[in-house]
Design an enzyme around this catalytic site. Structure first.
Site, mmCIF file in Angstrom:
data_model
loop_
_atom_site.group_PDB
_atom_site.id
_atom_site.type_symbol
_atom_site.label_atom_id
_atom_site.label_comp_id
_atom_site.label_asym_id
_atom_site.label_seq_id
_atom_site.Cartn_x
_atom_site.Cartn_y
_atom_site.Cartn_z
ATOM 1 N N GLU A 1 0.855 -1.197 0.000
ATOM 2 C CA GLU A 1 0.000 0.000 0.000
ATOM 3 C C GLU A 1 0.885 1.240 0.000
ATOM 4 O OE1 GLU A 1 -2.087 -0.180 3.720
ATOM 5 O OE2 GLU A 1 -2.520 -2.294 3.333
ATOM 6 N N CYS B 1 7.884 42.580 -22.138
ATOM 7 C CA CYS B 1 7.436 43.546 -23.144
ATOM 8 C C CYS B 1 7.510 44.984 -22.645
ATOM 9 C CB CYS B 1 6.010 43.240 -23.578
ATOM 10 S SG CYS B 1 4.808 43.526 -22.277
ATOM 11 N N CYS C 1 0.723 41.215 -16.832
ATOM 12 C CA CYS C 1 1.277 42.214 -17.720
ATOM 13 C C CYS C 1 0.115 42.688 -18.587
ATOM 14 C CB CYS C 1 2.368 41.552 -18.548
ATOM 15 S SG CYS C 1 2.457 42.133 -20.203
HETATM 16 S S1 IVH Z 1 0.268 0.214 8.945
HETATM 17 C C1 IVH Z 1 1.228 -2.015 12.736
HETATM 18 N N1 IVH Z 1 -0.244 1.260 6.606
HETATM 19 O O1 IVH Z 1 2.868 5.148 8.965
HETATM 20 C C2 IVH Z 1 1.118 -1.297 11.458
HETATM 21 N N2 IVH Z 1 0.698 2.674 8.267
HETATM 22 O O2 IVH Z 1 5.238 4.353 11.068
HETATM 23 C C3 IVH Z 1 0.572 0.052 11.612
HETATM 24 N N3 IVH Z 1 0.988 5.000 7.568
HETATM 25 O O3 IVH Z 1 1.714 5.720 12.182
HETATM 26 C C4 IVH Z 1 0.683 0.964 10.471
HETATM 27 N N4 IVH Z 1 0.165 4.748 5.539
HETATM 28 O O4 IVH Z 1 0.500 6.883 10.312
HETATM 29 C C5 IVH Z 1 0.252 1.489 7.837
HETATM 30 N N5 IVH Z 1 -0.802 2.062 4.506
HETATM 31 C C6 IVH Z 1 -0.320 2.281 5.733
HETATM 32 C C7 IVH Z 1 0.131 3.551 6.145
HETATM 33 C C8 IVH Z 1 0.646 3.702 7.425
HETATM 34 C C9 IVH Z 1 0.672 5.607 6.412
HETATM 35 C C10 IVH Z 1 1.614 5.683 8.703
HETATM 36 C C11 IVH Z 1 0.841 5.568 9.976
HETATM 37 C C12 IVH Z 1 1.769 5.020 11.003
HETATM 38 C C13 IVH Z 1 3.112 5.168 10.354
HETATM 39 C C14 IVH Z 1 3.991 3.981 10.683
#
Ligand code: IVH
Length: 783
Positions: free
Chosen positions: A116, A413, A440
């Site tokens: 993701e 210009c 302009c």
């Molecule tokens: S999973 C135990 N999936 O990244 C797993 N985190 O350092 C928990 N984040 O605090 C997180 N996109 O704010 C996960 N697709 C995603 C994410 C994601 C952003 C952020 C989230 C978390 C930090 C992890």
């Protein structure tokens, strides 16, 4: 609830919830905005008349009153963990290896990961009890956060009530709140227009918005929520894998990321990384990397946690998007519409994956607002493909001394620069923001770009307008007689007489030359438009293949990409160009002014039924599927509908498809956006007759020169030998290099030599250039 009013209220809420789901989660709006607004207003009016029927889950109740005191503390029953990071390919491979070593029954290469985007926002937790949103909380330090229920309720795509019924009695959904780039830009634009402080990046803007004590302010901020995991689950069960859990959340009305894919092994993860890195700039939101998660929940449980991060997931980070550097100078550029933009010249710095030495400062007000001086250290931000920007002055570094002088005359210009109010309109037509741009006022556009575009338009291989040289273009633009290529067709002799070097006769001649060009071939017309990446060759492919300007204007990228030598990148360039409102206006103006490209009006006979189902699947470019896999899929599933309906099991019955190819394809087919595009593309292929089920009209419809062999010799004036060859071939002829008894006809240009002599000897039909052109024109292949 059984009075007519109560029933109507319930029906309206159900309808609104359904439309919200389609709009925010499935991304396929079901009704026009105006109709949605009407339903909403009706519900509001009814609820005002029956206050006893108002419930907290009603879509009208998103924005509540400001609470007293600050945010209450929330203890997370299950801590909200963070992720370990990988910054390189090696670190990612080591992560997969560690997992495989820990569970010695598995092979790292076959291990399935859900991938993701790592959204750059804030982690939050949403608690649903009996399907109703009862609490929203920030992550805080992972163990305790803040209660921001009233604020999260204002985020339009957070469901106040889950859809369906089979949800766990208590369900905690975790995910990210973020601000899409477009929302961030307009929020900052509005702040700039009012001379207020801007946010440095979408992440800070999202954080600042969630931290508002008054939910009315949060409600005005363009925030979105996307779910990526779960916490508490009581009184019910979730599916056995991460990906299926996400699909389940989507059924319950929560948004999940449409870029989510399933891949296998470190190689699959790395391919996904490269793919998303290239897409990064075109995503609607900021990401700072990717997250790879072991898909199987059973394996996740076996792997467990170390310190505060799971062993089964990792974040693969992208290079930083913000850096500090020195502002060396500010220059002023004049754009196509005459708007004047200050550009920062910077000490080169590596940011967002490239070396940046220029950045935009938006407008003159921005310079004043930032209080920036030459020599200052500034924060530069480059998010994906977006133009780098100077976001703030870094105050703990030595400040520069030299003030930035705002010019009063246009640097190109020399005419006065004026400050104009810019009014933007929202969907409903209401004014949504007001800003100032510096323009302009000497002319609509004073820059070299328009001149260049006109020069290309009139050039020999394009519209071939005799007498429209650089010097005349210069004058036409300077005297404001021409502001777009279409304006050339509005010129009168009187206009031209105002120009230096024009007398009665020369004016008449140029007007006549322009007038003559109202009827050029479609390929010249397309080439003349100056579409990026479209040279003569591609213009010819488009004109000969699609046969009409209308078809070319509406062709979808995937359809264009099936044409000879047009790849997906060029296909997107063409599509984007044709969708641009300015370009549409210019083309419409040209047509309205009587420019009528000569066209066959029909898709080329050679393209009828030309796109096989296999080629169509192949053109989706799904990792590991390849042309062979695509052909096998096509042979197995009789139609796109059947493929769209296929379960993962059904896909596994297709021979010659690796596990990875199968799961990539399956994940691809789960995404609504992809499904919609596939259906649209198929529809257009049918409309154009290119679809695999469209029969080539074999009987009767034989090409006019089918079975003939032609030879070209000598020099021609109005077209090159190559151009003549392509046209003859389009009519079905074979074009050979030498004359023999088999030759049907010889085209002899100037200074034809031995071939002409031989043809005469053999009594072969001989045509000169104008006879050839006449023939080509008669068959719809004119010059
Ligand atoms: S999973 C135990 N999936 O990244 C797993 N985190 O350092 C928990 N984040 O605090 C997180 N996109 O704010 C996960 N697709 C995603 C994410 C994601 C952003 C952020 C989230 C978390 C930090 C992890």
């Amino acid at each position: 609830m059984s009075t007519p009013a109560a029933e109507r209220i319930q029906a309206l809420r159900d309808q609104i919830d359904q439309h919200n789901y389609r709009y925010y989660v499935l991304d396929e709006p079901g009704i026009p905005d105006a109709e949605y607004d009407r339903l909403f207003r009706e519900l509001k009016t009814l609820e005002e008349a029956h206050p006893d029927l108002v419930t907290a889950e009603s879509p009208t109740q998103r924005v509540g009153a400001k609470p007293k005191g600050g945010f209450a503390e929330v203890t997370h029953e299950l801590p909200m963990l963070s992720l370990d990071n990988a910054f390189s390919e090696d670190e990612l491979r080591a992560f997969v290896k560690r997992i495989a070593e820990r569970i010695d029954t598995i092979n790292g290469d076959t291990l399935r990961f859900a991938c993701e985007p790592k959204l750059d926002g804030l982690a939050i937790s949403l608690l649903y009890e009996e399907g109703v949103l009862v609490r929203g909380a920030t992550r805080g330090d992972g163990y305790t956060g803040e209660d921001i229920t009233l604020n999260v309720r204002t985020i339009d795509n957070v469901p106040l009530k889950l859809r369906g019924r089979d949800w766990p009695r208590r369900l905690e959904v975790r995910g990210e709140v973020y601000m899409p780039k477009s929302g961030f830009e307009s929020l900052n634009e509005r702040a700039r227009a009012r001379g207020e402080k801007t946010f440095v990046n979408p992440r800070n803007a999202a954080a600042g918005s969630l931290r508002q004590l008054d939910p009315k302010i949060t409600a005005q901020r363009p925030l979105e929520f996307c779910s990526y995991s779960t916490g508490i689950v009581e009184g019910g069960e979730l599916p056995d894998s991460h990906s299926e859990t996400l699909y389940q959340l989507r059924e319950w009305g929560l948004k999940i990321n449409p870029e989510m894919r399933l891949v296998t092994g470190a190689d699959g993860c790395l391919e996904y990384y490269r793919d998303l890195e290239s897409k990064r700039g075109s995503l609607a939101y900021d990401i700072d990397g990717l997250v790879f998660k072991v898909d199987s929940r059973a394996l996740q449980q076996q792997l467990g946690f170390v310190a505060r991060a799971p062993r089964w997931a990792i974040a693969h980070k992208f290079p930083a998007q913000e850096e500090i550097t020195r502002l060396n100078d500010v220059e002023f550029q004049v754009g196509r519409t005459g708007a004047v933009t200050p550009v920062a010249r910077l000490e080169p710095v590596f940011v967002g994956g490239v070396t940046v030495s220029n950045a935009t400062l938006h407008n003159m007000d921005e310079i004043a607002r930032l209080g920036v001086k030459i020599g200052d250290y500034v924060m530069v931000r480059r998010a994906g493909d977006v133009i780098p920007q100077v976001v703030k002055v870094v105050t703990d570094k030595p400040r520069g001394q030299k003030p930035v002088h705002v010019p009063e005359q246009c640097p190109v210009c020399g005419s006065d620069i004026e400050r104009t109010q810019l009014i933007k309109h929202g969907k409903s037509g209401a004014q949504i923001s007001e800003g100032a741009i510096y323009r302009c006022v000497g002319r609509l556009s004073c820059e070299a770009q328009l001149k260049q575009a006109l020069f290309h338009f009139g050039s020999r291989k394009a519209m071939d307008i005799d007498g429209l040289g650089e010097k005349n273009i210069e004058q036409l633009v300077d005297k404001e007689l021409v502001r777009s290529p279409a304006d050339l067709f509005r010129l009168t002799e009187r206009d031209l007489l105002r120009l230096e070097g024009f007398a009665q006769l020369s004016s008449e001649n140029l007007i006549a030359a322009i007038d003559q060009r109202r009827h050029v071939t479609l390929e010249r017309f397309i080439y003349a438009l100056g579409i990026p990446e479209v040279g003569e060759e591609t213009a010819r492919t488009l004109a000969n293949g699609l046969g009409s300007l209308t078809n070319i204007r509406k062709a979808l990228p995937q359809v264009l990409a099936t044409l000879k030598d047009i790849g997906l990148t060029v296909a997107h360039e063409i599509h984007n160009f044709m969708q641009d409102s300015h370009n549409q206006q210019v083309i419409d103006d040209l047509l309205a002014l009587g420019v009528e490209p000569k066209e066959s009006g029909q898709i080329s006979a050679t393209l009828v039924g030309s796109v096989s189902f296999g080629a169509f699947i192949d053109s989706l470019g799904i990792f590991r599927v390849g042309r062979k896999g695509a052909d096998n899929l096509a042979a197995h599933f009789s139609s796109l509908d059947a493929l769209l309906e296929a379960s993962e099991e059904a896909l596994s019955e297709v021979s010659g498809l690796s596990n990875q190819a199968r799961s990539n394809l399956f994940a691809f087919l789960q995404v609504e956006e992809n499904r919609r595009k596939l259906v649209e593309t198929e529809q257009q292929l049918r409309e154009f007759g290119m679809h695999w089920e469209c029969e080539p009209q074999s009987s009767g419809q034989i090409l006019p020169l089918e079975g003939e062999t032609w030879v070209l010799t000598g020099a021609m004036e109005r077209l090159t030998r190559d151009e003549a060859k392509v046209r003859l071939q389009a009519l079905g002829a074979k074009v050979a290099g030498s004359v023999s008894a088999k030759t049907t006809a010889l085209v002899a240009g100037e200074k034809a030599g031995s071939k002409l002599a031989k043809a005469e000897q053999l009594g072969i039909r001989i045509l000169n250039e104008s006879q050839l052109i006449e023939l080509l024109e008669a068959e719809g292949q004119g010059v």
